[in-house]
Design a protein around this motif. Sequence first.
Motif, short mmCIF file in Angstrom:
data_model
loop_
_atom_site.label_atom_id
_atom_site.label_comp_id
_atom_site.label_asym_id
_atom_site.label_seq_id
_atom_site.Cartn_x
_atom_site.Cartn_y
_atom_site.Cartn_z
N UNK A 52 0.86 -1.18 0.00
CA UNK A 52 0.00 0.00 0.00
C UNK A 52 0.90 1.24 0.00
N UNK A 53 0.31 2.40 -0.29
CA UNK A 53 1.06 3.65 -0.23
C UNK A 53 1.47 3.92 1.22
N UNK A 54 2.53 4.69 1.35
CA UNK A 54 3.02 5.13 2.65
C UNK A 54 2.53 6.54 2.95
N UNK A 55 2.43 6.86 4.21
CA UNK A 55 2.44 8.25 4.65
C UNK A 55 3.82 8.45 5.25
N UNK A 56 4.46 9.55 4.84
CA UNK A 56 5.78 9.90 5.36
C UNK A 56 5.76 11.31 5.89
N UNK A 57 6.62 11.58 6.86
CA UNK A 57 6.86 12.93 7.33
C UNK A 57 8.26 12.97 7.94
N UNK A 58 8.71 14.17 8.26
CA UNK A 58 10.03 14.38 8.84
C UNK A 58 9.84 15.12 10.16
N UNK A 59 10.65 14.75 11.13
CA UNK A 59 10.68 15.39 12.43
C UNK A 59 12.05 16.03 12.62
N UNK A 60 12.06 17.26 13.11
CA UNK A 60 13.31 17.94 13.45
C UNK A 60 13.23 18.38 14.91
N UNK A 61 14.31 18.14 15.64
CA UNK A 61 14.33 18.51 17.05
C UNK A 61 15.77 18.59 17.53
#
Length: 138
Positions: A52-61
């Motif tokens: 299936x398709x992915x949901x992706x995101x990026x976290x910066x901290x």
Amino acid sequence: MTKENYIIISIGSNYNQKENISFAKKKLAGMLGEQTSFTRDMWTEPVGIQSEKFINCICISTTRHTLLQLTKAFKQLEKKCERSKKNDLISKIPLDIDILLYGNQRYHEKDWERQYIQELLNDFFDKKGNFVIDPTIL
């Protein structure tokens, strides 16, 4: 005490995507603190697997946790979302958390080249190319 390190994390899910990404964001924000920001969520095609398709995101901290502490904590979060070797074999990835940058050390070099990673990282820059972190992204 460990010094404060800059950290960039990629987060992805191809199973129960919205719920698992939301869960990861809440846990990461709690673990890393108020300096934590996230990009928008992006639907992406799977890379190197059929799924299936992915949901992706990026976290910066920033963090005072060691790389080993973070790696262990992220593996626990993945397991809470039912990440397992059995699921990996059938390309069911409920949650994938990868450290792309810790301090000045880059990891997962091939991921940095992916179009969606580059596009999501641009969410942290304004039109003039200045780095910004928008706390309302949370």
